[in-house]
Design a protein around this motif. Structure first.
Motif, PDB file in Angstrom:
ATOM      1  N   LYS E  82       5.401  46.157  -9.936  1.00  0.00           N
ATOM      2  CA  LYS E  82       5.070  47.582  -9.954  1.00  0.00           C
ATOM      3  C   LYS E  82       4.441  48.030  -8.640  1.00  0.00           C
ATOM      4  O   LYS E  82       3.897  47.242  -7.892  1.00  0.00           O
ATOM      5  CB  LYS E  82       4.168  47.935 -11.121  1.00  0.00           C
ATOM      6  CG  LYS E  82       2.848  47.230 -11.136  1.00  0.00           C
ATOM      7  CD  LYS E  82       2.007  47.807 -12.268  1.00  0.00           C
ATOM      8  CE  LYS E  82       0.593  47.263 -12.196  1.00  0.00           C
ATOM      9  NZ  LYS E  82      -0.298  47.943 -13.130  1.00  0.00           N
ATOM     10  N   GLN E  83       4.551  49.313  -8.410  1.00  0.00           N
ATOM     11  CA  GLN E  83       3.933  49.905  -7.242  1.00  0.00           C
ATOM     12  C   GLN E  83       2.469  50.174  -7.548  1.00  0.00           C
ATOM     13  O   GLN E  83       2.130  50.615  -8.643  1.00  0.00           O
ATOM     14  CB  GLN E  83       4.656  51.214  -6.902  1.00  0.00           C
ATOM     15  CG  GLN E  83       6.098  50.979  -6.485  1.00  0.00           C
ATOM     16  CD  GLN E  83       6.820  52.277  -6.180  1.00  0.00           C
ATOM     17  OE1 GLN E  83       6.985  53.112  -7.052  1.00  0.00           O
ATOM     18  NE2 GLN E  83       7.247  52.445  -4.952  1.00  0.00           N
ATOM     19  N   SER E  84       1.613  49.899  -6.580  1.00  0.00           N
ATOM     20  CA  SER E  84       0.186  50.104  -6.789  1.00  0.00           C
ATOM     21  C   SER E  84      -0.117  51.598  -6.906  1.00  0.00           C
ATOM     22  O   SER E  84       0.689  52.449  -6.530  1.00  0.00           O
ATOM     23  CB  SER E  84      -0.586  49.536  -5.612  1.00  0.00           C
ATOM     24  OG  SER E  84      -0.371  50.344  -4.471  1.00  0.00           O
ATOM     25  N   GLY E  85      -1.304  51.897  -7.415  1.00  0.00           N
ATOM     26  CA  GLY E  85      -1.751  53.278  -7.479  1.00  0.00           C
ATOM     27  C   GLY E  85      -1.770  53.887  -6.086  1.00  0.00           C
ATOM     28  O   GLY E  85      -1.374  55.040  -5.896  1.00  0.00           O
ATOM     29  N   ARG E  86      -2.218  53.121  -5.099  1.00  0.00           N
ATOM     30  CA  ARG E  86      -2.278  53.610  -3.721  1.00  0.00           C
ATOM     31  C   ARG E  86      -0.880  53.995  -3.232  1.00  0.00           C
ATOM     32  O   ARG E  86      -0.693  55.063  -2.650  1.00  0.00           O
ATOM     33  CB  ARG E  86      -2.862  52.506  -2.827  1.00  0.00           C
ATOM     34  CG  ARG E  86      -2.919  52.866  -1.356  1.00  0.00           C
ATOM     35  CD  ARG E  86      -3.379  51.691  -0.510  1.00  0.00           C
ATOM     36  NE  ARG E  86      -3.240  52.027   0.902  1.00  0.00           N
ATOM     37  CZ  ARG E  86      -2.106  51.915   1.584  1.00  0.00           C
ATOM     38  NH1 ARG E  86      -1.015  51.469   0.989  1.00  0.00           N
ATOM     39  NH2 ARG E  86      -2.064  52.262   2.851  1.00  0.00           N
ATOM     40  N   THR E  87       0.103  53.147  -3.474  1.00  0.00           N
ATOM     41  CA  THR E  87       1.473  53.441  -3.051  1.00  0.00           C
ATOM     42  C   THR E  87       1.978  54.730  -3.686  1.00  0.00           C
ATOM     43  O   THR E  87       2.550  55.591  -3.020  1.00  0.00           O
ATOM     44  CB  THR E  87       2.403  52.276  -3.434  1.00  0.00           C
ATOM     45  OG1 THR E  87       2.073  51.153  -2.625  1.00  0.00           O
ATOM     46  CG2 THR E  87       3.864  52.632  -3.235  1.00  0.00           C
ATOM     47  N   GLN E  88       1.754  54.872  -4.967  1.00  0.00           N
ATOM     48  CA  GLN E  88       2.242  56.062  -5.654  1.00  0.00           C
ATOM     49  C   GLN E  88       1.561  57.320  -5.144  1.00  0.00           C
ATOM     50  O   GLN E  88       2.183  58.369  -5.010  1.00  0.00           O
ATOM     51  CB  GLN E  88       2.025  55.916  -7.153  1.00  0.00           C
ATOM     52  CG  GLN E  88       2.933  54.857  -7.744  1.00  0.00           C
ATOM     53  CD  GLN E  88       2.848  54.816  -9.246  1.00  0.00           C
ATOM     54  OE1 GLN E  88       3.159  55.785  -9.923  1.00  0.00           O
ATOM     55  NE2 GLN E  88       2.409  53.698  -9.781  1.00  0.00           N
ATOM     56  N   GLU E  89       0.273  57.196  -4.882  1.00  0.00           N
ATOM     57  CA  GLU E  89      -0.485  58.331  -4.373  1.00  0.00           C
ATOM     58  C   GLU E  89       0.091  58.773  -3.029  1.00  0.00           C
ATOM     59  O   GLU E  89       0.279  59.964  -2.774  1.00  0.00           O
ATOM     60  CB  GLU E  89      -1.933  57.859  -4.200  1.00  0.00           C
ATOM     61  CG  GLU E  89      -2.968  58.933  -4.193  1.00  0.00           C
ATOM     62  CD  GLU E  89      -4.359  58.317  -4.264  1.00  0.00           C
ATOM     63  OE1 GLU E  89      -4.649  57.582  -5.244  1.00  0.00           O
ATOM     64  OE2 GLU E  89      -5.158  58.553  -3.342  1.00  0.00           O
ATOM     65  N   ILE E  90       0.393  57.797  -2.182  1.00  0.00           N
ATOM     66  CA  ILE E  90       0.889  58.115  -0.842  1.00  0.00           C
ATOM     67  C   ILE E  90       2.278  58.717  -0.910  1.00  0.00           C
ATOM     68  O   ILE E  90       2.586  59.715  -0.249  1.00  0.00           O
ATOM     69  CB  ILE E  90       0.869  56.854   0.049  1.00  0.00           C
ATOM     70  CG1 ILE E  90      -0.580  56.443   0.318  1.00  0.00           C
ATOM     71  CG2 ILE E  90       1.622  57.089   1.351  1.00  0.00           C
ATOM     72  CD1 ILE E  90      -0.734  55.142   1.084  1.00  0.00           C
ATOM     73  N   GLN E  91       3.148  58.156  -1.719  1.00  0.00           N
ATOM     74  CA  GLN E  91       4.514  58.689  -1.724  1.00  0.00           C
ATOM     75  C   GLN E  91       4.581  60.078  -2.371  1.00  0.00           C
ATOM     76  O   GLN E  91       5.412  60.910  -1.995  1.00  0.00           O
ATOM     77  CB  GLN E  91       5.513  57.701  -2.328  1.00  0.00           C
ATOM     78  CG  GLN E  91       5.345  57.374  -3.772  1.00  0.00           C
ATOM     79  CD  GLN E  91       6.218  56.166  -4.169  1.00  0.00           C
ATOM     80  OE1 GLN E  91       6.768  55.457  -3.333  1.00  0.00           O
ATOM     81  NE2 GLN E  91       6.335  55.920  -5.458  1.00  0.00           N
ATOM     82  N   ARG E  92       3.698  60.338  -3.298  1.00  0.00           N
ATOM     83  CA  ARG E  92       3.627  61.684  -3.852  1.00  0.00           C
ATOM     84  C   ARG E  92       3.172  62.677  -2.778  1.00  0.00           C
ATOM     85  O   ARG E  92       3.694  63.788  -2.679  1.00  0.00           O
ATOM     86  CB  ARG E  92       2.657  61.714  -5.034  1.00  0.00           C
ATOM     87  CG  ARG E  92       3.258  61.139  -6.329  1.00  0.00           C
ATOM     88  CD  ARG E  92       2.201  60.633  -7.304  1.00  0.00           C
ATOM     89  NE  ARG E  92       1.217  61.612  -7.639  1.00  0.00           N
ATOM     90  CZ  ARG E  92       1.294  62.468  -8.670  1.00  0.00           C
ATOM     91  NH1 ARG E  92       2.343  62.415  -9.462  1.00  0.00           N
ATOM     92  NH2 ARG E  92       0.344  63.322  -8.919  1.00  0.00           N
ATOM     93  N   LEU E  93       2.207  62.250  -1.964  1.00  0.00           N
ATOM     94  CA  LEU E  93       1.719  63.101  -0.876  1.00  0.00           C
ATOM     95  C   LEU E  93       2.811  63.393   0.146  1.00  0.00           C
ATOM     96  O   LEU E  93       2.972  64.541   0.601  1.00  0.00           O
ATOM     97  CB  LEU E  93       0.530  62.412  -0.190  1.00  0.00           C
ATOM     98  CG  LEU E  93       0.044  63.049   1.114  1.00  0.00           C
ATOM     99  CD1 LEU E  93      -0.502  64.449   0.871  1.00  0.00           C
ATOM    100  CD2 LEU E  93      -1.015  62.177   1.781  1.00  0.00           C
ATOM    101  N   ILE E  94       3.557  62.375   0.522  1.00  0.00           N
ATOM    102  CA  ILE E  94       4.629  62.579   1.519  1.00  0.00           C
ATOM    103  C   ILE E  94       5.656  63.579   0.982  1.00  0.00           C
ATOM    104  O   ILE E  94       6.066  64.519   1.668  1.00  0.00           O
ATOM    105  CB  ILE E  94       5.315  61.243   1.878  1.00  0.00           C
ATOM    106  CG1 ILE E  94       4.305  60.245   2.448  1.00  0.00           C
ATOM    107  CG2 ILE E  94       6.451  61.477   2.883  1.00  0.00           C
ATOM    108  CD1 ILE E  94       4.850  58.821   2.617  1.00  0.00           C
ATOM    109  N   GLY E  95       6.066  63.386  -0.270  1.00  0.00           N
ATOM    110  CA  GLY E  95       7.069  64.282  -0.856  1.00  0.00           C
ATOM    111  C   GLY E  95       6.577  65.724  -0.898  1.00  0.00           C
ATOM    112  O   GLY E  95       7.282  66.654  -0.505  1.00  0.00           O
TER     113      GLY E  95
END
Lengths: 242, 242, 242, 242, 242, 242
Positions: E82-95
């Motif tokens: 799974k993707q970490s919380g940090r990864t998900q947070e960052i990719q949501r921000l980029i999008g």
């Protein structure tokens, strides 16, 4: 001498029992000595999504090992929540091997799913699976032909498999677990009835192996598969008569 | 009349074959008619983490069904990545039922893991599993006693299970799949050799059922389990002699 | 005497508060003493895939427990990445119990999803859930009838549930956690307003239990459910008036 | 003629660039034509749990492909929540290949983790990975020797890999994607600097292949690996000087 | 003085290299000092299910870090499952940041997927990702315009991002890892070419920070982004000419 | 005018009810209008593995939303098998915010786990969670001080949070769902009682926003938090007296 008192060119006792499941369209319980694999062929009237409307069929396989098929109990993959890399590698190999001898167009938009479940393991479970799976699949498709569902039999050839390895520096046929876990090299051969090669997987375990060793291993595989083709034919004939 | 021509009080043909796996400490292939479950008992020298240093042992069970154990192929749980709610419910029941007749202190810090794998299903797989699992477990523990590993046998009693249901408004013993899928009520009984109740699960399927119906179902369960206890004893005796 | 000073036939204080959520089509906060479960009914205009175009509806339930609903904090199932076997067992039971009293044809192609979330736990959360869920569901469906969306009310009967157990060798009604964790036997009864049995689950915890004990437990369950049916009716009436 | 205008015995342009990551103990960016793989070696002071206190070390590998390394974007495995069967198969192969030329005892209780991440794919990513991974690993271990951490260099030999296939009925060396996706047979060879075989994987794609074809494929692999060994040596030398 | 000898208002060396992947519709390798992120834009002709038939397009982003992009090797997310919380947070921000400057209607029913993969990390990977992703996306969409697929360019504005923080009680621009891991406060600013704010994320790490500190951080971000907008323009121009 | 008839500077009705769970060391049911979050603080005597033997404690938070907390039922995360990116982002924010006002050394090797479960949602659940979580945590730690377990109170300051946004081009305080889903910009502020900033998250939703707008939003947040600090103090005082 081999731990099992066999000669280097000798297979273990091999049996291919058909008609072992009352629901599956084709079934075969294959044994190589103490290795026992239940191979069931299910015919489904739909194909995977990426294949729809191509007019072709598909053949796929799944492989599993009961937790206590081995000396010490292994973790149940369903409980672990995933199939191991080894399991996936093996089931991909089985599927590839079977597709090599099936005319997917003649199959039509149908899927054959082969389940190979290892009831007891003593080395060579993947090659036993391929050997038994062909009988289960050919039984299922043979029935479709005799029922008139298929006009031509999609089975193009036989396919069988056997392992060979270098044990105590001597190439031998059909490793059991004791040999397998101590072999210098381990290899699997998937061959067709007409003599072509479908797959070779050869691995140096404790050391690299030489070209000469490889050539002898290949020769042993041809000897072993010749015997297996005879047994497959007999098993299929019996199954289709039943 | 029942689809299988049995009387309401009649079990299907039941067999309990032991010695069916060369690695497991205890093994039993149980059949109830076409239902076939392989029950293997593994003894491990360590207990789950939450139990360490308690001086007690543990008994647990896992249950699985081969994908083509049924009329139409089901999804392989290992491939799906998780065990269904039904699977978990059943394996929790098997574990609970076995622990009810084991003295966990006498077992010492050991774990018995029971694997119940359904090779072919025709109704009643959970009750067949419990009935066969007891034989596998008792075989494994009996051997530990005769080997001197255990001083006293932790087995306190027999435990067996059977299903009963209301089919076409008549209570009947040991439902097969055809009856099960059309029953008004379905129930499972886990009873001990000394006559106590370990577990009752009774469910109205199409309608609620009455207290009178329940009483008759319970009576049938007692009739069925009495037969099963006799068969278990014979199977265990044979296994321990072997 | 019981730890809570109740007589063997005495329920804890039971309340069924409706109108506790501003979005759900039906809602009920049910308490049995310190056990508190929020039951919300959501009506959706589509049914699960396997049910489409059957003209029938479906009722299903999900169950969850807040991590600190209990004495010591449990792991959050969403963080663990799966629902425990216990959770799945309970939510299957709730769904089955509710479907037993709903005419799925009269419901039309709609799904009622019941969420039972345990806010605080002190024993009996599954039986409280069923009891409260019926009120939430009946409220939601009653509104659909009065709004003219449904012509006939799909609710066929009431359903309620209660636990009973053998505590210090005496059968008692409605176990709290202290009793539950020390009981010799534990059982859950799901009964309908018209007196039929929907589900019985009875388990020997420390020992098997006798038929006489079971008969007394069942009698207690009938006493308890009779009280619950009265409270359900009052709660539903109040909810539909509001 | 081949789509890339190469002769049957001709590799694509191969480069092995070292020092491409500022943190990893060893690093190599390997290219085979348009195929580009970043190979990083990390040395860790602890070994997997099952290996502790054996005095031996371990070498393992992980493989990944960036989602848009290919013509059409593939699903990110981290988002999918699991590594595909193909990925697992490849990373197991890389690990096995590297361990074949390392003296795990001389390594001591250390783990070398090799990450092979495909930046751009045009066929042959697994063989490029093995070829580059050896340079990264040998760099890392060479540094440990020169820093005095290791007394003897655990690297026993070179290992490199190349793919060969039958394309339009002619055996050719080092398939690119256009050839690979149309080949009659595809195979991968992992060979050591001293001429032994570590692994052979040969698969008939559209048809079985003959023993004569196999012999030619093997010969091509030996030609290709001979070139790779020279390039590996030069790259390692440059890396250790830097 | 800063560890990197920069003034408080000084960015690290920033490069935006385009044309770095032969398959992606747009690509940009962005470096901020030792931080290196590969940003690839893929244009797909279908949108997520919830968006079909709306006539609009979508822009989304995925983010990943190679395991050894950092000082010590991190766990591969694909292997962890799974993707970490940090990864998900960052990719949501980029999008979110990219969508802020795209006219989704003008894009039509297409999806732009941006993959930001960190090849090497030295602080500021999320802001470098946004800055490079804009170039990759604008390249891809610019090509669609010049090919006549799109009538109007959906790009409404530039967007770039930079981090600022309070290090040793002084607000500084563009933290590297050494500063970042010791900062009193850390913040990220996503600004548009026309001077509006798309996103601010400011966090006190060791202590809360004051409004005066925040105002200075914001001022530094404006200085940094002004430089980044110039570099983006140049990179895009070069890419579209190529 | 705002949909809720509030002035731009007006919070919704806010309540902080303590003592709402009989097991948790600290508890607070916080409401902001129709938004209702149950915040429970659990004190555990062990810290996460990476923190053992540091002499320090830890504060962490988990966040969840009941499936029908919202207008239309959302999927249960435990059933989906994972927490959404949004959930992880929020629980990371809550944990960070609380740690900003706790002296982890004074806490000793203990962990405070905060569970924030949204019972009903109408916008602002993350800021309500932080505001209520502080009360729950401070209650739990206050009790540890009065029981003599802790010598000094690890709580260094108050922390509260509120959302502000630009709705119909006017900056307003404390958005409800109707405003939130139509806002031009949305932002969250986490401030301490002593006036420092712990976290700012500001996002342009439909358009970028200006620096002037940001300044007004920040001012509103200060107004809102000032009210919340008064309410927190009163709630804590009441809780510690009880």
């Amino acid at each position: 001498m081999r731990p099992s008192d066999r000669t280097p060119e000798q297979l273990r006792a091999v049996t291919l029992e058909t008609g072992v499941n009352r629901y599956a369209e084709g079934s075969c319980l294959v044994t190589f000595g103490h290795t026992k694999v239940l191979c069931l062929a299910s015919v489904e009237d739909k194909v995977p999504g990426w294949m729809r409307n191509t007019g072709q069929g598909w053949v796929t396989a799944e492989y599993g090992m009961l937790p206590r098929a081995t000396h010490t109990r292994g973790r149940r993959e369903a409980a672990a929540g995933k199939q191991s890399g080894r399991t996936q590698e093996i089931q991909r190999l089985i599927g590839r091997s079977l597709r090599a001898v099936v005319d997917l167009k003649a199959l039509g938009e149908r899927q054959v799913v082969i389940d190979c479940d290892v009831i007891q393991a003593d080395g060579g479970t993947r090659t036993a699976s391929i050997t038994g799976a062909w009988v289960a699949m050919a039984t299922a498709l043979g029935h479709l032909v005799s029922e008139g569902v298929l006009k031509t039999n999609p089975i193009l050839d036989q396919v069988a498999a056997v392992s060979c390895g270098v044990f105590e520096n001597e190439p031998v046929l059909d490793l059991d677990y004791e040999e397998d876990s101590n072999a210098e090299a381990d290899s699997n051969y998937v061959l067709t009835g007409s003599g072509t090669i479908v797959e070779i997987q050869a691995t140096g375990e404790k050391r690299g192996f030489s070209r000469a060793e490889f050539d002898r291993l290949f020769q042993l595989a041809e000897i072993g598969c010749a015997e297996l083709f005879v047994k497959q034919k007999a098993a299929l004939e019996a199954a289709l008569k039943a």
